[in-house]
Scaffold this motif. Structure first.
Motif, PDB file in Angstrom:
ATOM      1  N   ILE A 160      63.580 117.834   0.686  1.00 22.17           N
ATOM      2  CA  ILE A 160      63.762 117.432  -0.709  1.00 22.17           C
ATOM      3  C   ILE A 160      63.439 115.949  -0.806  1.00 22.17           C
ATOM      4  CG2 ILE A 160      65.441 117.098  -2.559  1.00 22.17           C
ATOM      5  CD1 ILE A 160      66.804 119.644  -1.658  1.00 22.17           C
ATOM      6  N   ARG A 161      62.503 115.644  -1.712  1.00 18.31           N
ATOM      7  CA  ARG A 161      62.072 114.250  -1.849  1.00 18.31           C
ATOM      8  C   ARG A 161      62.484 113.698  -3.196  1.00 18.31           C
ATOM      9  NH1 ARG A 161      57.520 114.004   2.416  1.00 18.31           N
ATOM     10  NH2 ARG A 161      57.791 111.767   2.266  1.00 18.31           N
ATOM     11  N   LEU A 162      62.763 112.412  -3.193  1.00 19.20           N
ATOM     12  CA  LEU A 162      63.123 111.704  -4.412  1.00 19.20           C
ATOM     13  C   LEU A 162      61.888 111.564  -5.287  1.00 19.20           C
ATOM     14  CD1 LEU A 162      65.530 110.073  -5.688  1.00 19.20           C
ATOM     15  CD2 LEU A 162      64.459 108.042  -4.713  1.00 19.20           C
ATOM     16  N   LYS A 163      62.025 111.892  -6.560  1.00 20.60           N
ATOM     17  CA  LYS A 163      60.897 111.743  -7.476  1.00 20.60           C
ATOM     18  C   LYS A 163      60.999 110.381  -8.147  1.00 20.60           C
ATOM     19  CE  LYS A 163      58.710 113.952 -11.435  1.00 20.60           C
ATOM     20  NZ  LYS A 163      59.054 114.760 -12.612  1.00 20.60           N
ATOM     21  N   VAL A 164      60.325 109.426  -7.535  1.00 15.29           N
ATOM     22  CA  VAL A 164      60.392 108.055  -8.047  1.00 15.29           C
ATOM     23  C   VAL A 164      59.617 107.969  -9.361  1.00 15.29           C
ATOM     24  CG1 VAL A 164      59.766 105.657  -7.580  1.00 15.29           C
ATOM     25  CG2 VAL A 164      60.652 107.093  -5.737  1.00 15.29           C
ATOM     26  N   PRO A 165      60.232 107.476 -10.411  1.00 13.31           N
ATOM     27  CA  PRO A 165      59.545 107.393 -11.707  1.00 13.31           C
ATOM     28  C   PRO A 165      58.412 106.385 -11.681  1.00 13.31           C
ATOM     29  CG  PRO A 165      61.653 106.261 -11.805  1.00 13.31           C
ATOM     30  CD  PRO A 165      61.594 106.922 -10.466  1.00 13.31           C
ATOM     31  N   ARG A 166      57.470 106.540 -12.597  1.00 12.12           N
ATOM     32  CA  ARG A 166      56.335 105.620 -12.686  1.00 12.12           C
ATOM     33  C   ARG A 166      56.637 104.476 -13.645  1.00 12.12           C
ATOM     34  NH1 ARG A 166      52.599 105.673  -9.104  1.00 12.12           N
ATOM     35  NH2 ARG A 166      51.023 104.962 -10.595  1.00 12.12           N
ATOM     36  N   ASP A 167      55.952 103.375 -13.399  1.00 11.77           N
ATOM     37  CA  ASP A 167      55.898 102.266 -14.352  1.00 11.77           C
ATOM     38  C   ASP A 167      57.252 101.695 -14.764  1.00 11.77           C
ATOM     39  OD1 ASP A 167      53.105 102.555 -14.435  1.00 11.77           O
ATOM     40  OD2 ASP A 167      53.317 104.213 -15.859  1.00 11.77           O
ATOM     41  N   GLU A 168      58.121 101.568 -13.813  1.00 13.23           N
ATOM     42  CA  GLU A 168      59.391 100.933 -14.130  1.00 13.23           C
ATOM     43  C   GLU A 168      59.647  99.817 -13.139  1.00 13.23           C
ATOM     44  OE1 GLU A 168      62.634 103.631 -14.536  1.00 13.23           O
ATOM     45  OE2 GLU A 168      61.461 105.034 -15.756  1.00 13.23           O
ATOM     46  N   GLU A 169      60.690  99.045 -13.418  1.00 12.45           N
ATOM     47  CA  GLU A 169      61.091  97.999 -12.482  1.00 12.45           C
ATOM     48  C   GLU A 169      62.521  98.227 -12.061  1.00 12.45           C
ATOM     49  OE1 GLU A 169      60.466  94.230 -14.315  1.00 12.45           O
ATOM     50  OE2 GLU A 169      58.478  94.019 -13.402  1.00 12.45           O
ATOM     51  N   VAL A 170      62.784  97.980 -10.808  1.00 12.26           N
ATOM     52  CA  VAL A 170      64.158  98.040 -10.326  1.00 12.26           C
ATOM     53  C   VAL A 170      64.555  96.618  -9.942  1.00 12.26           C
ATOM     54  CG1 VAL A 170      65.728  99.000  -8.613  1.00 12.26           C
ATOM     55  CG2 VAL A 170      63.793 100.350  -9.431  1.00 12.26           C
ATOM     56  N   VAL A 171      65.615  96.149 -10.549  1.00 15.02           N
ATOM     57  CA  VAL A 171      66.072  94.792 -10.267  1.00 15.02           C
ATOM     58  C   VAL A 171      67.338  94.855  -9.423  1.00 15.02           C
ATOM     59  CG1 VAL A 171      66.860  92.619 -11.245  1.00 15.02           C
ATOM     60  CG2 VAL A 171      65.098  93.962 -12.411  1.00 15.02           C
ATOM     61  N   ILE A 172      67.290  94.199  -8.297  1.00 14.78           N
ATOM     62  CA  ILE A 172      68.459  94.151  -7.422  1.00 14.78           C
ATOM     63  C   ILE A 172      69.031  92.748  -7.483  1.00 14.78           C
ATOM     64  CG2 ILE A 172      69.218  94.253  -5.030  1.00 14.78           C
ATOM     65  CD1 ILE A 172      66.556  96.117  -4.814  1.00 14.78           C
ATOM     66  N   ASN A 173      70.339  92.674  -7.619  1.00 14.62           N
ATOM     67  CA  ASN A 173      70.957  91.364  -7.618  1.00 14.62           C
ATOM     68  C   ASN A 173      71.709  91.174  -6.324  1.00 14.62           C
ATOM     69  OD1 ASN A 173      72.198  88.905  -8.680  1.00 14.62           O
ATOM     70  ND2 ASN A 173      71.326  89.727 -10.578  1.00 14.62           N
ATOM     71  N   ASP A 174      71.019  90.621  -5.358  1.00 12.25           N
ATOM     72  CA  ASP A 174      71.587  90.514  -4.021  1.00 12.25           C
ATOM     73  C   ASP A 174      72.428  89.247  -3.901  1.00 12.25           C
ATOM     74  OD1 ASP A 174      70.982  91.789  -1.114  1.00 12.25           O
ATOM     75  OD2 ASP A 174      71.289  89.618  -0.965  1.00 12.25           O
ATOM     76  N   ILE A 175      73.577  89.385  -3.243  1.00 12.87           N
ATOM     77  CA  ILE A 175      74.483  88.244  -3.136  1.00 12.87           C
ATOM     78  C   ILE A 175      73.837  87.106  -2.353  1.00 12.87           C
ATOM     79  CG2 ILE A 175      76.666  87.441  -2.168  1.00 12.87           C
ATOM     80  CD1 ILE A 175      77.727  90.294  -2.695  1.00 12.87           C
ATOM     81  N   VAL A 176      73.076  87.411  -1.327  1.00 10.97           N
ATOM     82  CA  VAL A 176      72.487  86.288  -0.602  1.00 10.97           C
ATOM     83  C   VAL A 176      71.079  85.952  -1.080  1.00 10.97           C
ATOM     84  CG1 VAL A 176      73.567  87.444   1.403  1.00 10.97           C
ATOM     85  CG2 VAL A 176      71.267  86.500   1.612  1.00 10.97           C
ATOM     86  N   ARG A 177      70.376  86.898  -1.636  1.00  8.62           N
ATOM     87  CA  ARG A 177      68.987  86.628  -2.024  1.00  8.62           C
ATOM     88  C   ARG A 177      68.745  86.432  -3.501  1.00  8.62           C
ATOM     89  NH1 ARG A 177      66.384  87.092   2.794  1.00  8.62           N
ATOM     90  NH2 ARG A 177      68.233  87.514   4.004  1.00  8.62           N
ATOM     91  N   GLY A 178      69.758  86.725  -4.301  1.00 12.40           N
ATOM     92  CA  GLY A 178      69.563  86.606  -5.736  1.00 12.40           C
ATOM     93  C   GLY A 178      68.800  87.800  -6.275  1.00 12.40           C
ATOM     94  N   GLU A 179      68.029  87.572  -7.329  1.00 12.38           N
ATOM     95  CA  GLU A 179      67.353  88.686  -7.970  1.00 12.38           C
ATOM     96  C   GLU A 179      66.078  89.074  -7.236  1.00 12.38           C
ATOM     97  OE1 GLU A 179      67.631  88.932 -12.462  1.00 12.38           O
ATOM     98  OE2 GLU A 179      65.479  88.643 -12.172  1.00 12.38           O
TER      99      GLU A 179
END
Length: 616
Positions: A188-207
């Motif tokens: 079973i594979r994850l169906k990654v959507p197209r044309d979007e952005e994922v923003v991660i707010n990392d404590i040590v690296r920031g955005e």
RNA sequence: GUUCCUGUGGACAAAUUGGUUAAGUCGUUGCUCUUUCACAGCAAAGAUUGCGGGUUCGAGCCCCGUCAGGAAUACCA
């Protein structure tokens, strides 16, 4: 656009007084961290440091620390690895609140024992249209990757390629149903959507921003029914109510997938905060390539190269060696010479790839072996000699010193204090003082830390640690004697075993006399005076350092001799070397009889050494 | 190749968040102490903050470009 929550990691701590006013205690049940190693072998130094930071932060916040064993890959499972991890953590003094063998309300804590749990969530993903069945076999995919590679492209199972592949998105519903009913293997594979952005707010690296078009459709559930890291990790972190994920930087690139998973599973509002730790890097080549070792090092690397690439003909060996000695010439630019160029043949290419991964980058278990320092907390005995490693403990490091050293690889308190007990470290620790750049492993600094702890430790503690080693050598000594020896030696060595290695003369007769001083200064006529003095000292009421010293002074003055006329020879006679602890203290510890014995065997030996010099 | 991360003396790193002379520790060298080594103390050498532009009275810190190193790119974690 998906955003993970960006509350301050120290929010609860900072405003705890406010929560107190409202009688809400968020702290204790909110902060839950986990250390989640994989039992695929010994726990290396990077893992230990991750565990440490997890531990420090939980302690600091009054939270809960969980140990979770991530053993979803049955093919890589190594018996004994879990026990090793547990023992290492215990040796280092890091206690966990929940975990296998410890208990807790969120168990079981081994993912293999949670296997039945994950299928449901994979099914959820399918049902919500965020995942799909993939029937491509591992062989088909490998072949595909190779085909792409030959065209100098990289195959990726993603939003584009999945349209051409063998999965429930391209097959008819009927076909899919049949395959599933037939029991055809699938993932079973994850169906990654197209044309979007994922923003991660990392404590040590920031955005950190990822575009979904760059993300592949990661496998969630494997053919054997086991989840991959990605699924298991997210499900377990959620079920175990993890608040902060503190892990190595190697996970940063897949964090986007993880954020997607939280969202698809409807858990985005309770998603933990991420803190990605900088990597621990190998020492740079120019710090360890020396005139003395470069030939041996080159040979060793070539051996390992042929071991790993059995298909390459041995006739290439001399070329490989020549190349290595050439790049070792200018050690400053070793890595840049490993770039693959168009004229390189296959052998050269393979060699360069191998060297690059072995001379730069992340610290690996091989490095320790090759460069003579430990990379694991405890020794590990693998199936082969190549897979066995000596640990920090066996090198003679104290656990606290190792932790102190490790803590500073990627973090610092911002003050000038360097030596921290574990509670002090907890007190000083904060996630926002973790650095971003990779930290280079420096064995000299590790040794310095250990020496500081050695000096700081009281002799009785060290004696207890030393006893097993003393016993192993079959030395028969009293605690009192050992204590005296430890007191004299501890500030002269870096590690515990060195006390009985370089200070072996406390436990057995001198093996070898340092000849230089004998050649330079020995005078057979001086013997009478030395023996005279010996006798005078023996007649003292007590054979005790200060008395010995005073008496010696008197004698030297009376006979017009200086310290330098006498001391070196006594010293060499007693310990074989001119280096070492204070002479009179050594004499007191060894005792009158032993000193006499050593002096009487040494002086004739000095004569002999001296004679060989005059003859030659 | 692609995506992401990171560049402060040889190593680890600090810099009150844009403020004047870029801390400290390890390592190296020297001095003091000492019979020696070590410890300890003191001192020195070592940096145009990867490089090039820009913004600003002022840039290690902000912006643009560039180079280098690293990570990921598995039915491994």
């Amino acid at each position: 656009m998906y955003r993970c929550n960006d509350t301050n990691p120290n929010f609860a701590a900072r405003y705890s007084h406010i929560f107190l006013i409202f009688n809400i205690n968020l702290m204790n049940d909110k902060i839950r961290l986990r250390f989640a190693p994989s039992p695929t072998g010994a726990l290396h130094i990077g893992g230990v440091r991750t565990a440490l930071y997890n531990y420090l932060f939980t302690q600091k916040m009054g939270g809960t620390l969980i140990l979770r064993i991530e053993d979803t890959d049955q093919t890589r499972y190594v018996p004994g690895a879990e026990a090793y991890i547990l023992e290492s953590l215990r040796w280092l003094g890091m206690e966990f609140d929940e975990g296998p063998g410890i208990g807790g309300d969120f168990g079981p804590y081994r993912q293999s024992e949670r296997k039945s749990l994950y299928g449901k969530y994979a099914q959820n993903l399918i049902d919500s249209g965020n995942a799909y069945y993939a029937f491509d076999t591992a062989e088909e995919l490998t072949a595909m990757r190779e085909a792409y590679e030959s065209r100098k492209e990289t195959f990726r199972y993603d939003g584009i390629t999945r349209q051409e592949l063998n999965n429930s998105l391209t097959l008819s519903a009927e076909e899919v149903k049949t395959k599933l009913e037939n029991g055809d293997p699938y993932t079973i594979r994850l169906k990654v959507p197209r044309d979007e952005e994922v923003v991660i707010n990392d404590i040590v690296r920031g955005e950190v921003v990822f575009r979904t078009n760059e993300l592949d459709d990661k496998v969630m559930l494997k053919g054997d029914g086991m989840p991959t890291y990605h699924l298991a990790n997210i499900v377990d972190d959620h079920l175990m109510k993890i608040s902060h994920v503190v892990r190595g930087e190697e996970w940063l690139p897949s964090t986007a997938h993880h954020v997607l998973l939280y969202r698809f599973l409807g858990w985005e509002d309770t998603m933990p905060q991420f803190a990605h730790l900088p990597l621990i890097l190998k020492p740079s080549p120019d710090s360890y390539i020396t005139k003395e070792n470069k030939v041996a090092l080159a040979e060793r690397l070539v051996d390992e190269f042929f071991n790993k690439n059995e298909e390459i003909d041995q006739s290439y060996r001399s070329d490989a060696l020549a190349f290595l000695s050439q790049i070792f010439q200018d050690k400053k630019n070793v890595v840049s010479k490993l770039k693959i160029s168009k004229k390189d043949d296959d052998n050269k290419r393979a060699l360069k790839v191998f060297l690059k991964s072995n001379l730069s980058g992340k610290l690996s278990k091989r490095d320790g072996d090759r460069l003579g320092f430990p990379v694991f907390p405890l020794s590990w005995v693998g199936e082969t000699k190549e897979d066995s490693f000596k640990g920090f403990r066996e090198f003679g490091f104290m656990p606290q010193a190792m932790l102190n050293f490790l803590a500073f690889l990627g973090w610092n308190p911002g003050t000038e204090q360097e030596i921290f007990s574990l509670p002090e470290m907890v007190d000083a620790f904060s996630l926002d003082r973790i650095g971003k750049a990779g930290a280079r492993f420096d064995f000299d600094k590790a040794k310095w830390f250990n020496q500081q702890y050695l000096i700081q430790s009281d002799n009785a503690t060290l004696v207890e640690l030393l006893k097993p080693m003393v016993k192993e050598k079959n030395y028969e000594v009293t605690d009192e004697y050992l204590t005296a020896a430890v007191g004299m030696m501890k500030e002269r060595v870096n590690t515990l075993p060195e006390i009985i290695e370089t200070g072996y003369y406390f436990f057995e007769p001198v093996k070898e006399y340092e000849e230089k001083m004998i050649h330079k200064k020995w005078n057979p006529d001086r013997k009478t005076a030395l023996l005279d003095l010996k006798e005078q000292l023996e007649n003292l009421p007590d054979y005790q350092a200060e008395k010995l010293e005073a008496s010696t002074k008197t004698y030297l003055e009376a006979n017009g001799l200086s310290f330098g006329d006498v001391f070196p020879f006594y010293r060499i006679a007693l310990s074989g070397t001119t280096k070492g602890p204070a002479l009179f203290e050594m004499m007191e510890a060894l005792g009158k009889a032993e000193v006499e014995k050593r002096l009487l065997t040494a002086f004739p030996a000095f004569d002999e050494v001296f004679a060989t010099k005059t003859n030659s």
